[in-house]
Design a protein around this motif. Sequence first.
Motif, mmCIF file in Angstrom:
data_model
loop_
_atom_site.group_PDB
_atom_site.id
_atom_site.type_symbol
_atom_site.label_atom_id
_atom_site.label_comp_id
_atom_site.label_asym_id
_atom_site.label_seq_id
_atom_site.Cartn_x
_atom_site.Cartn_y
_atom_site.Cartn_z
ATOM 1 N N MET A 35 0.845 -1.194 0.000
ATOM 2 C CA MET A 35 0.000 0.000 0.000
ATOM 3 C C MET A 35 0.882 1.246 0.000
ATOM 4 O O MET A 35 1.844 1.329 0.754
ATOM 5 N N GLU A 36 0.533 2.201 -0.861
ATOM 6 C CA GLU A 36 1.278 3.456 -0.951
ATOM 7 C C GLU A 36 0.568 4.553 -0.168
ATOM 8 O O GLU A 36 -0.659 4.555 -0.065
ATOM 9 N N ARG A 37 1.352 5.486 0.344
ATOM 10 C CA ARG A 37 0.772 6.702 0.920
ATOM 11 C C ARG A 37 0.809 7.770 -0.165
ATOM 12 O O ARG A 37 1.883 8.124 -0.661
ATOM 13 N N LEU A 38 -0.367 8.263 -0.562
ATOM 14 C CA LEU A 38 -0.461 9.185 -1.689
ATOM 15 C C LEU A 38 -1.302 10.403 -1.348
ATOM 16 O O LEU A 38 -2.226 10.323 -0.530
ATOM 17 N N SER A 39 -1.000 11.519 -1.989
ATOM 18 C CA SER A 39 -1.853 12.705 -1.869
ATOM 19 C C SER A 39 -3.177 12.439 -2.586
ATOM 20 O O SER A 39 -3.276 11.528 -3.438
ATOM 21 N N ILE A 40 -4.193 13.225 -2.270
ATOM 22 C CA ILE A 40 -5.489 13.096 -2.945
ATOM 23 C C ILE A 40 -5.319 13.307 -4.450
ATOM 24 O O ILE A 40 -5.878 12.558 -5.262
ATOM 25 N N ASP A 41 -4.507 14.300 -4.835
ATOM 26 C CA ASP A 41 -4.280 14.559 -6.266
ATOM 27 C C ASP A 41 -3.626 13.364 -6.951
ATOM 28 O O ASP A 41 -3.966 13.021 -8.082
ATOM 29 N N ALA A 42 -2.687 12.706 -6.259
ATOM 30 C CA ALA A 42 -2.005 11.549 -6.842
ATOM 31 C C ALA A 42 -2.965 10.366 -6.979
ATOM 32 O O ALA A 42 -2.920 9.625 -7.977
ATOM 33 N N HIS B 80 -3.066 0.175 -4.428
ATOM 34 C CA HIS B 80 -3.612 0.226 -3.069
ATOM 35 C C HIS B 80 -3.025 1.470 -2.425
ATOM 36 O O HIS B 80 -1.798 1.627 -2.413
ATOM 37 N N ALA B 81 -3.865 2.340 -1.865
ATOM 38 C CA ALA B 81 -3.345 3.580 -1.302
ATOM 39 C C ALA B 81 -4.063 3.968 -0.027
ATOM 40 O O ALA B 81 -5.237 3.667 0.170
ATOM 41 N N VAL B 82 -3.310 4.670 0.822
ATOM 42 C CA VAL B 82 -3.884 5.413 1.936
ATOM 43 C C VAL B 82 -3.603 6.879 1.636
ATOM 44 O O VAL B 82 -2.531 7.219 1.119
ATOM 45 N N SER B 83 -4.563 7.736 1.893
ATOM 46 C CA SER B 83 -4.343 9.165 1.639
ATOM 47 C C SER B 83 -3.278 9.689 2.596
ATOM 48 O O SER B 83 -3.099 9.162 3.705
#
Length: 276
Positions: free
Chosen positions: A1-8, A20-23
């Motif tokens: 799981m990646e940590r990503l910005s909302i824009d990303a 798979h991401a967490v904001s």
Amino acid sequence: MERLSIDAIIAKINAEETFHAVSDDYSLTLKIDEYVPYLCGAVHDGHQFRKELWDNCLHSEYDRWYEEDPETRNMVALHPIVISGLDSRFEYDLNRDPENAVFDTAWGKQLWKTPLPEAEKGRSLQKHSNFYKVVKALISKIEEKFGVCIVYDMHSYNWQRWDREVPTWNLGTSNIDNERFGESVETWRKMLEGIKLPHNIKQTAKINDTFQGNGYFLKYITNSFENTLVLATEIAKVYCDEYKQIVYPEVVSAVEVQLRALIPKHANEFYRKHKN
């Protein structure tokens, strides 16, 4: 799981990437294993509560858990597209419109010792706004790709506080196009009624018996997208002891295993019927 910005996150959706991401503010998770014409949402699964709010909150950790929908994400975790909230609805409620998402009172009890500062409200409402930016991008992509979309909007409710018999499953349909989608609703109700649970837990499924489907998640999507059906699907908290804060993992697992088969089957029928 990646940590990503909302824009990303939105950029990845627009590019049709799987991920798979967490904001980056840890307010939501989204996983997309494959682009399919359905998604599962668990907007009340979250239990996080910002430390800055602890000392000012009059509700206990148990009070919050009692009104949240624990385990609803786990019940749909293995489906291809799942979006869920990580924060407690006591910070901001994703199933209420922005004007009413931050509570002053909750279930008849004052929530804050002193009124919440506007800056704190603003932080919470930004997370609410971010969630809906992602929802908009996600459903836009699914409708663009498949023409239609169906959303399984998973919730749970405290059944023991009702003074009458209530169903194991409730579908709230008062804000959807029942003339167009009524057959899909009834098919889903019948599927839910057929689920088998451990310990001889009684299985019933009704429409608009305990809740009518007035949540903002459903209304926002229904009002924003003309070819998406949202099924507000509530399970009574037969999978836990709502008074002792004990979760029954064998019941959660039974629900998850059966929904793993039923949701794609129902979604495929919906897609075949409505894609044109």
